[in-house]
Design a protein around this motif. Structure first.
Motif, PDB file in Angstrom:
ATOM      1  N   LYS A  87       5.889   0.954  -0.932  1.00 48.58           N
ATOM      2  CA  LYS A  87       7.350   0.979  -0.545  1.00 48.58           C
ATOM      3  C   LYS A  87       7.714   2.021   0.143  1.00 48.58           C
ATOM      4  CE  LYS A  87      12.168   0.146  -1.911  1.00 48.58           C
ATOM      5  NZ  LYS A  87      12.994   0.095  -3.476  1.00 48.58           N
ATOM      6  N   ARG A  88       7.131   3.170  -0.406  1.00 49.44           N
ATOM      7  CA  ARG A  88       7.542   4.616   0.134  1.00 49.44           C
ATOM      8  C   ARG A  88       7.037   4.934   1.533  1.00 49.44           C
ATOM      9  NH1 ARG A  88       4.964   9.713   0.263  1.00 49.44           N
ATOM     10  NH2 ARG A  88       3.317   8.618  -0.812  1.00 49.44           N
ATOM     11  N   ARG A  89       5.832   4.062   1.671  1.00 51.13           N
ATOM     12  CA  ARG A  89       4.933   4.460   2.994  1.00 51.13           C
ATOM     13  C   ARG A  89       5.606   3.368   3.859  1.00 51.13           C
ATOM     14  NH1 ARG A  89      -0.707   5.965   2.805  1.00 51.13           N
ATOM     15  NH2 ARG A  89      -1.031   7.517   0.929  1.00 51.13           N
ATOM     16  N   ALA A  90       5.967   2.318   3.699  1.00 48.56           N
ATOM     17  CA  ALA A  90       6.540   1.565   4.584  1.00 48.56           C
ATOM     18  C   ALA A  90       8.091   2.125   5.036  1.00 48.56           C
ATOM     19  CB  ALA A  90       7.062   0.115   3.783  1.00 48.56           C
ATOM     20  N   MET A  91       8.769   2.788   4.080  1.00 44.70           N
ATOM     21  CA  MET A  91       9.915   3.343   4.640  1.00 44.70           C
ATOM     22  C   MET A  91       9.851   4.693   5.362  1.00 44.70           C
ATOM     23  SD  MET A  91      12.145   3.505   1.005  1.00 44.70           S
ATOM     24  CE  MET A  91      13.358   4.635   1.825  1.00 44.70           C
ATOM     25  N   ARG A  92       8.789   5.359   5.259  1.00 45.89           N
ATOM     26  CA  ARG A  92       8.256   6.514   6.184  1.00 45.89           C
ATOM     27  C   ARG A  92       7.903   6.195   7.573  1.00 45.89           C
ATOM     28  NH1 ARG A  92       4.804  10.808   3.014  1.00 45.89           N
ATOM     29  NH2 ARG A  92       5.109  11.997   4.922  1.00 45.89           N
ATOM     30  N   ARG A  93       6.886   5.074   7.234  1.00 51.25           N
ATOM     31  CA  ARG A  93       6.488   4.306   8.681  1.00 51.25           C
ATOM     32  C   ARG A  93       7.796   3.859   9.442  1.00 51.25           C
ATOM     33  NH1 ARG A  93       2.237  -0.727   8.796  1.00 51.25           N
ATOM     34  NH2 ARG A  93       4.028  -1.560   7.833  1.00 51.25           N
ATOM     35  N   ASP A  94       8.724   3.030   8.969  1.00 56.18           N
ATOM     36  CA  ASP A  94       9.948   2.625   9.492  1.00 56.18           C
ATOM     37  C   ASP A  94      10.654   3.778  10.152  1.00 56.18           C
ATOM     38  OD1 ASP A  94       8.969   0.241   8.883  1.00 56.18           O
ATOM     39  OD2 ASP A  94      10.443  -0.050   7.079  1.00 56.18           O
ATOM     40  N   ASN A  95      10.753   4.862   9.435  1.00 53.77           N
ATOM     41  CA  ASN A  95      11.416   6.032  10.098  1.00 53.77           C
ATOM     42  C   ASN A  95      10.732   6.805  10.935  1.00 53.77           C
ATOM     43  OD1 ASN A  95      13.662   5.220   8.175  1.00 53.77           O
ATOM     44  ND2 ASN A  95      12.884   6.654   6.622  1.00 53.77           N
ATOM     45  N   ASP A 130      -4.039  -7.714  -0.932  1.00 53.11           N
ATOM     46  CA  ASP A 130      -2.876  -8.310  -0.907  1.00 53.11           C
ATOM     47  C   ASP A 130      -1.761  -7.617  -0.310  1.00 53.11           C
ATOM     48  OD1 ASP A 130      -4.349 -10.575  -2.090  1.00 53.11           O
ATOM     49  OD2 ASP A 130      -3.324 -10.406  -3.994  1.00 53.11           O
ATOM     50  N   ALA A 131      -1.498  -6.188  -0.950  1.00 51.78           N
ATOM     51  CA  ALA A 131      -0.435  -5.516  -0.266  1.00 51.78           C
ATOM     52  C   ALA A 131      -0.408  -5.150   1.117  1.00 51.78           C
ATOM     53  CB  ALA A 131      -0.514  -3.927  -0.906  1.00 51.78           C
ATOM     54  N   SER A 132      -1.684  -4.967   1.640  1.00 54.21           N
ATOM     55  CA  SER A 132      -1.979  -5.008   2.803  1.00 54.21           C
ATOM     56  C   SER A 132      -1.603  -6.105   3.869  1.00 54.21           C
ATOM     57  CB  SER A 132      -3.530  -4.574   3.254  1.00 54.21           C
ATOM     58  OG  SER A 132      -3.655  -4.709   4.553  1.00 54.21           O
ATOM     59  N   ARG A 133      -1.811  -7.269   3.324  1.00 56.44           N
ATOM     60  CA  ARG A 133      -1.466  -8.532   4.245  1.00 56.44           C
ATOM     61  C   ARG A 133      -0.082  -8.791   3.927  1.00 56.44           C
ATOM     62  NH1 ARG A 133      -6.346 -12.052   1.323  1.00 56.44           N
ATOM     63  NH2 ARG A 133      -8.004 -11.646   2.990  1.00 56.44           N
ATOM     64  N   GLN A 134       0.703  -8.569   2.900  1.00 57.39           N
ATOM     65  CA  GLN A 134       2.046  -8.838   2.691  1.00 57.39           C
ATOM     66  C   GLN A 134       2.849  -7.769   3.636  1.00 57.39           C
ATOM     67  OE1 GLN A 134       2.568  -8.533  -1.541  1.00 57.39           O
ATOM     68  NE2 GLN A 134       1.482 -10.025  -1.998  1.00 57.39           N
ATOM     69  N   THR A 135       2.479  -6.431   3.807  1.00 54.39           N
ATOM     70  CA  THR A 135       3.233  -5.557   4.581  1.00 54.39           C
ATOM     71  C   THR A 135       2.673  -5.511   5.962  1.00 54.39           C
ATOM     72  OG1 THR A 135       1.736  -3.867   3.775  1.00 54.39           O
ATOM     73  CG2 THR A 135       3.551  -4.147   2.490  1.00 54.39           C
ATOM     74  N   LYS A 136       1.535  -6.322   6.244  1.00 50.99           N
ATOM     75  CA  LYS A 136       0.993  -6.162   7.577  1.00 50.99           C
ATOM     76  C   LYS A 136       0.472  -4.741   7.991  1.00 50.99           C
ATOM     77  CE  LYS A 136       3.226 -10.349   9.195  1.00 50.99           C
ATOM     78  NZ  LYS A 136       4.026 -11.124  10.117  1.00 50.99           N
ATOM     79  N   ASN A 137      -0.042  -4.019   6.777  1.00 48.57           N
ATOM     80  CA  ASN A 137      -0.159  -2.407   6.918  1.00 48.57           C
ATOM     81  C   ASN A 137      -1.888  -2.240   6.920  1.00 48.57           C
ATOM     82  OD1 ASN A 137      -0.565   0.061   7.321  1.00 48.57           O
ATOM     83  ND2 ASN A 137       0.961   0.613   5.572  1.00 48.57           N
ATOM     84  N   ASP A 138      -2.635  -2.517   7.678  1.00 50.88           N
ATOM     85  CA  ASP A 138      -4.008  -2.351   7.483  1.00 50.88           C
ATOM     86  C   ASP A 138      -4.482  -0.841   7.336  1.00 50.88           C
ATOM     87  OD1 ASP A 138      -4.493  -4.839   8.120  1.00 50.88           O
ATOM     88  OD2 ASP A 138      -4.952  -4.422  10.305  1.00 50.88           O
ATOM     89  N   ASP A 139      -3.624   0.044   7.287  1.00 47.94           N
ATOM     90  CA  ASP A 139      -3.927   1.447   6.900  1.00 47.94           C
ATOM     91  C   ASP A 139      -4.162   1.423   5.158  1.00 47.94           C
ATOM     92  OD1 ASP A 139      -3.784   2.582   9.236  1.00 47.94           O
ATOM     93  OD2 ASP A 139      -1.938   3.193   9.253  1.00 47.94           O
ATOM     94  N   LEU A 140      -3.479   0.277   4.631  1.00 51.72           N
ATOM     95  CA  LEU A 140      -3.717   0.524   2.930  1.00 51.72           C
ATOM     96  C   LEU A 140      -5.239   0.105   2.554  1.00 51.72           C
ATOM     97  CD1 LEU A 140      -0.518  -1.522   1.938  1.00 51.72           C
ATOM     98  CD2 LEU A 140      -0.857   1.048   2.464  1.00 51.72           C
ATOM     99  N   LEU A 141      -5.835  -0.308   3.714  1.00 52.73           N
ATOM    100  CA  LEU A 141      -7.309  -0.750   3.382  1.00 52.73           C
ATOM    101  C   LEU A 141      -8.235   0.507   3.935  1.00 52.73           C
ATOM    102  CD1 LEU A 141      -7.437  -4.396   4.592  1.00 52.73           C
ATOM    103  CD2 LEU A 141      -6.953  -3.560   2.540  1.00 52.73           C
ATOM    104  N   GLU A 142      -7.595   1.338   4.418  1.00 50.56           N
ATOM    105  CA  GLU A 142      -8.580   2.696   5.013  1.00 50.56           C
ATOM    106  C   GLU A 142      -8.736   3.425   3.808  1.00 50.56           C
ATOM    107  OE1 GLU A 142     -10.010   2.566   7.764  1.00 50.56           O
ATOM    108  OE2 GLU A 142      -9.115   1.168   8.851  1.00 50.56           O
ATOM    109  N   ALA A 143      -9.842   4.228   4.037  1.00 51.86           N
ATOM    110  CA  ALA A 143     -10.391   5.288   3.060  1.00 51.86           C
ATOM    111  C   ALA A 143      -9.286   6.261   2.516  1.00 51.86           C
ATOM    112  CB  ALA A 143     -11.515   6.175   3.607  1.00 51.86           C
ATOM    113  N   PRO A 144      -8.439   6.704   3.160  1.00 48.11           N
ATOM    114  CA  PRO A 144      -7.403   7.891   2.556  1.00 48.11           C
ATOM    115  C   PRO A 144      -6.673   7.102   1.246  1.00 48.11           C
ATOM    116  CG  PRO A 144      -7.440   8.181   4.856  1.00 48.11           C
ATOM    117  CD  PRO A 144      -8.258   6.703   4.536  1.00 48.11           C
TER     118      PRO A 144
END
Length: 758
Positions: free
Chosen positions: A746-754, A691-705
C-alpha cells in the motif's frame, strides 16, 4: 558538375558488388522508385557481367541482394540481346505501311524498356491487340501480310520479356497496370537500406504478405512480429531510431562519425568499457552541438542526446546488436556466417525462434571481433578459434560466444545470450510458470539448510537464470563467492543490493595458453577465502573434481550450487562420474538436482521452460544410484496439469536430506510436520508476493529488491515470533508477515501514484 553515376566493382569473397555513387543525383536512387536509376543500373549491368550484388549510395546505401540483383541482371541481358538482334530491325516486308508504328516500337525499346520494362511490355501488348482488330477489317492482302508480320514481331518481343523472372513475378500485378506507376516494382524489389554511418544493413519495409502478430516499442525502436506465409518461421522486424531521422541529422551523424573515427580507442580504453562509453558520449554531445551550430541547425537537447547515443553505438559500441538487446523479450541472438548473406536470428520470449530484418556485414563482424578481443583480453585467431566473454551493454548483460577459422570455415559467427540486467527471483519464475509455489518454498528451505544443489538442463533451458533466483534466496548476512569463466551471474547488481559477494573469473575450458587461472585452481582457492557460500557458474570439465572437494569440505556449513548440462538426475551422475571422472563416493556430496528443461507444444511450434524434477541424491548406494534407489524425486512435472507436483515420498517425509536439515535445527528435530509446515509457509509467502503483484499490476514487486526485502522480513518476523512464543508458529509468522506485506504494498502504491517511488 560531378558524375552522379560513378561506380566501382568490388570483389568480396564470392561476391562481385556493383557499387554506384549517386550522391550527386538529385532524386532518390532506388530501382523500384526511380526509372532513371533503373535504366542506369541496367546499362552498367550490360557493361559489367557476373554482378552478384548492387549497392547504390546516396547518404544511405540501397543494397539489392543476390536474388534481386539476379532479377535485374537477367533483364539487362535480355534487353541487350533484343537491341542487338534482328528481331527489331525494320523488315522490307512491312513496306511503307508501318513507319509510324515501327517508330513507336523503337521508342518503347530504346527510351522506355530500360526505365520501365513493364510499361514497354504493356504498350507492346496494346499495339498487338490494336493491330489484330485492324487486321480483321483489312481487305488488301499486301497490307494484311505486313500487319501479320508486324504482329509477329510484337508477339516475339513480348514473349521474350515474359520468360524473364521479373515478368513472372509481376504477372499477377499487371491487371489494371498504369504505365509510369512504380507500384509493381515495389512488390518485387526490397533493398536493404542503411545510413552511411552504418555497416549493418536492414530491410526497412514491412513484408507485404506478412500477418502482424504483435507490435511494441523499445527505446524509440519499433518492433513488429510477423507470421510469414508457407513457413513456420516468424519475422522479428525492427525499425531503430537511426532509420527515422531527417536527412539533416543523417548528414550530421555522418560527419561526426568521420571525425570520431580519427580518435579510435586503444586496448587500455576497453579495460573499463562503461567509462569509455561515458567519455565518448560526452565527446559526441560536444561535437554534435558544434557541428549543428556550424550548419546552423537548431536541435533540442533531447535530439542531441539521441544522436550521441546512436554515434556511440556505431563507434565504440555494437551497432544494431545493442538495439536488439534493449528488448527484454530477446533471449538469444545468433549471427551465422558467411556475413552479408544471412539475417540475424533471435529467440523471443513469446514467439521463440524468429529471423530478423537485419543483415550484418563482413566489416561489422570484424569490428565486433576486434572489440571483443580488447574487452576480454582473450585471443581470437587460428590458434584460438573460440572466444567466450561477457559484455555489459546499455540495458543488458550479455554472454558472447565467437568462432572463427579454421573451426568455422566461412569466417566469423556469433552467439549473444542476453541476461536480465536485474537478477531473477523465484516469484518471477512462478509468474512464468517455470516453478510453482511449493517448489519455490522447498528450494528456499534447502538454501537456508545450506545444501549442495546442481541446477541441470539442456542448453537454453534457463539453468543460469534459475541459479540466480536461488542465489537471491541466500541471506545477505552470509558471504558469497562466485566462480565463472564468463561472468553471467549478476554479481554487480547483487552487490548494489547489499550482498557480501565476491566474483572470481577463471580461464575458459576451451582457451589455450591463457594467463588466467584455470577453473580447478579457482574453485580450490575459494576454500582459502574463509567461510562462504560457493556458486559455480557452470561445471564443464575437470573443475568438477575441485567442486566436489568444496562440497565435501563445506556443504554442511555453506550452500554450494552450480549448473551443469544434463537432462536428468542420472544424466548428471553419468556426466560427473563417467565423463569427468569424479569418484562415485564424491558424487554423493550432491544433495539436490534441480532439472530445468524446455517443454514443447504438440505442434512443435512453441517452447516453454519448466522445472521438471527436484530430485534428492541419496547416500546409501554403492555402484549405481538408479539400480540401488539412490535418487528420490521430491517433486516431478506432470504434463497433463503442466505443473510440478510433490511426490508421495516428499509428502510422507522420506527425504534424508530434509531430515538432515531438520536434525540440525532444534525447532524441526524429530518433527516432519514442522519441516512440512515451514516449507508450506515459505510457499505461501512466495505466492502472496506473486498475488500482490498481479492485484496491483506492479511487476516491481517480483524483482530482487522487493523479494529480498520480503525474505529479510520473513526471517526477522520468524525470529521475533520465536522469542515471543518459544516456537516457530507458522500461522503466527505468516499473519504478521502478511500484515507487513499489505502495508508495504500500500505504501509503495501511494508513493508510486505520487510520482516519488522508482
Amino acid at each position: 558538375m560531378p558524375d552522379p553515376w560513378s561506380f566501382e566493382v568490388i570483389r568480396e569473397g564470392e561476391d562481385r558488388t556493383l557499387r554506384i555513387d549517386a550522391s550527386a543525383y538529385l532524386r532518390l536512387p532506388s530501382i523500384e522508385d526511380d526509372g532513371i536509376t533503373m535504366a542506369k543500373v541496367i546499362d552498367l549491368l550490360i557493361e559489367n557481367r557476373d554482378i552478384t550484388k548492387i549497392v547504390i549510395y546516396q547518404k544511405r546505401d540501397f543494397e539489392y541482394d543476390t536474388r534481386e540483383t539476379g532479377i535485374i541482371a537477367e533483364l539487362a541481358s535480355v534487353i541487350h540481346l533484343l537491341v542487338k538482334s534482328d528481331l527489331l530491325s525494320y523488315p522490307v516486308a512491312l513496306g511503307v505501311y508501318y513507319h509510324a508504328q515501327y517508330a513507336e516500337l523503337q521508342r518503347l525499346v530504346h527510351q522506355v524498356l530500360k526505365s520501365d520494362p513493364l510499361a514497354a511490355y504493356v504498350e507492346v501488348k496494346r499495339l498487338a491487340r490494336e493491330e489484330r482488330i485492324l487486321m480483321q477489317k483489312t481487305v488488301d492482302s499486301n497490307v494484311a501480310s505486313a500487319q501479320q508480320r508486324f504482329i509477329s514481331m510484337l508477339d516475339s518481343f513480348a514473349a521474350t520479356l515474359e520468360k524473364t523472372t521479373l515478368f513472372r513475378l509481376a504477372q499477377s500485378h499487371l491487371a489494371g497496370f498504369v504505365p509510369g506507376s512504380r507500384a509493381v516494382y515495389r512488390h518485387i524489389f526490397h533493398p536493404l537500406i542503411k545510413p552511411d554511418f552504418m555497416f549493418t544493413r536492414l530491410l526497412s519495409k514491412y513484408p507485404a504478405d506478412g500477418e502482424e502478430l504483435a507490435s511494441y516499442s523499445v527505446k524509440n525502436a519499433d518492433i513488429t512480429i510477423f507470421k510469414m506465409p508457407n513457413t513456420v518461421q516468424y519475422l522479428y522486424h525492427v525499425m531503430p531510431p537511426e532509420f527515422k531521422l531527417s536527412e539533416e541529422k543523417y548528414e550530421l551523424l555522418d560527419l561526426a562519425k568521420k571525425i570520431m573515427a580519427e580518435h579510435k580507442p586503444n586496448q587500455s580504453d576497453f579495460v573499463n568499457p562503461e567509462r569509455m562509453r561515458e567519455v565518448f558520449m560526452n565527446v559526441g554531445i560536444d561535437m554534435l552541438e558544434e557541428l549543428a551550430g556550424f550548419k546552423k541547425l537548431t536541435l533540442r537537447t533531447k535530439d542531441i542526446q539521441e544522436l550521441a547515443e546512436i554515434l556511440v553505438r556505431y563507434t565504440v559500441g555494437f551497432g544494431l546488436i545493442e538495439v536488439l538487446l534493449q528488448d527484454d523479450k530477446i533471449q538469444d541472438i545468433s549471427i551465422n556466417s558467411p556475413m552479408g548473406h544471412i539475417p540475424m536470428f533471435v529467440v523471443h520470449a513469446e514467439f521463440d525462434d524468429c529471423k530478423t530484418n537485419i543483415v550484418p556485414s563482413v566489416t561489422e563482424a570484424e569490428s565486433w571481433a576486434a572489440k571483443l578481443r580488447m574487452i576480454s583480453g582473450r585471443p581470437l585467431d587460428e590458434a584460438n578459434p573460440i572466444l567466450d566473454t561477457e559484455l555489459e551493454l546499455p540495458g543488458a548483460n550479455v554472454r558472447v560466444s565467437t568462432i572463427t577459422q579454421p573451426l568455422n570455415p566461412s569466417g566469423l559467427a556469433y552467439s549473444f545470450r542476453r541476461h536480465r540486467d536485474r537478477p531473477w527471483t523465484l516469484p518471477l519464475f512462478m509468474k512464468a510458470n517455470m516453478i510453482d509455489a511449493t517448489g519455490a518454498g522447498l528450494l528456499s528451505f534447502l538454501i537456508d539448510g545450506t545444501r549442495s544443489i546442481l541446477v541441470c538442463g539442456t542448453r537454453s533451458s534457463g539453468k543460469t537464470s534459475f541459479l540466480t533466483g536461488l542465489l537471491v534466496e541466500i541471506m545477505r548476512r552470509y558471504r558469497v563467492i562466485t566462480v565463472e569463466d564468463t561472468l553471467e551471474l549478476p554479481t554487480k547488481s547483487l552487490r548494489d543490493l547489499g550482498y557480501n559477494i565476491q566474483p572470481l573469473k577463471v580461464a575458459s575450458a576451451l582457451s589455450k595458453g591463457s594467463s588466467e587461472m584455470d577453473a580447478t585452481d579457482g574453485i580450490r582457492s575459494t576454500l582459502r577465502l574463509g567461510d562462504s557460500a560457493l556458486i559455480v557458474g557452470e561445471v564443464r570439465s575437470k573443475e568438477a573434481i575441485a567442486l566436489y572437494e568444496a562440497m565435501r569440505v563445506g556443504a554442511a556449513a555453506n550452500t554450494v550450487a552450480g549448473t551443469i548440462h544434463a537432462d536428468s538426475p542420472y544424466g548428471v551422475y553419468d556426466r560427473v562420474v563417467n565423463d569427468i571422472g569424479v569418484p562415485k563416493t564424491s558424487f554423493k556430496a550432491t544433495d539436490i538436482c534441480v532439472i530445468a528443461n524446455p517443454i514443447r507444444s504438440a505442434d512443435g511450434l512453441h517452447k516453454f521452460r519448466r522445472i521438471t524434477q527436484i530430485t534428492e541424491v541419496g547416500k546409501k548406494w554403492t555402484n549405481d544410484p538408479v539400480l540401488e534407489g539412490g535418487f528420490l524425486d521430491l517433486m516431478k512435472y506432470d504434463a497433463r496439469e503442466d505443473k510440478l507436483l510433490p511426490s508421495d515420498s516428499f509428502i510422507n517425509g522420506e527425504s534424508e536430506v530434509l531430515k538432515t536439515i531438520a536434525g540440525n535445527i532444534k525447532d524441526f528435530a524429530g518433527s516432519w510436520d514442522a519441516v512440512w509446515e515451514n516449507i508450506q509457509l515459505r510457499a505461501k509467502i512466495k505466492q502472496a508476493v506473486l498475488d500482490a503483484s498481479r492485484q496491483t499490476k506492479n511487476d516491481d514487486l517480483l524483482e530482487a529488491p522487493f523479494v529480498i526485502l520480503c525474505n529479510d522480513r520473513f526471517h526477522l518476523i520468524a525470529e521475533h515470533v520465536k522469542e515471543e512464543s518459544g516456537t516457530l508458529d507458522p500461522k503466527r509468522i505468516y499473519s504478521v508477515w502478511e500484515d507487513w506485506l499489505k502495508q508495504e504494498v500500500k505504501r509503495r502504491a501511494m508513493r508510486r501514484d505520487n510520482g516519488t517511488f522508482t
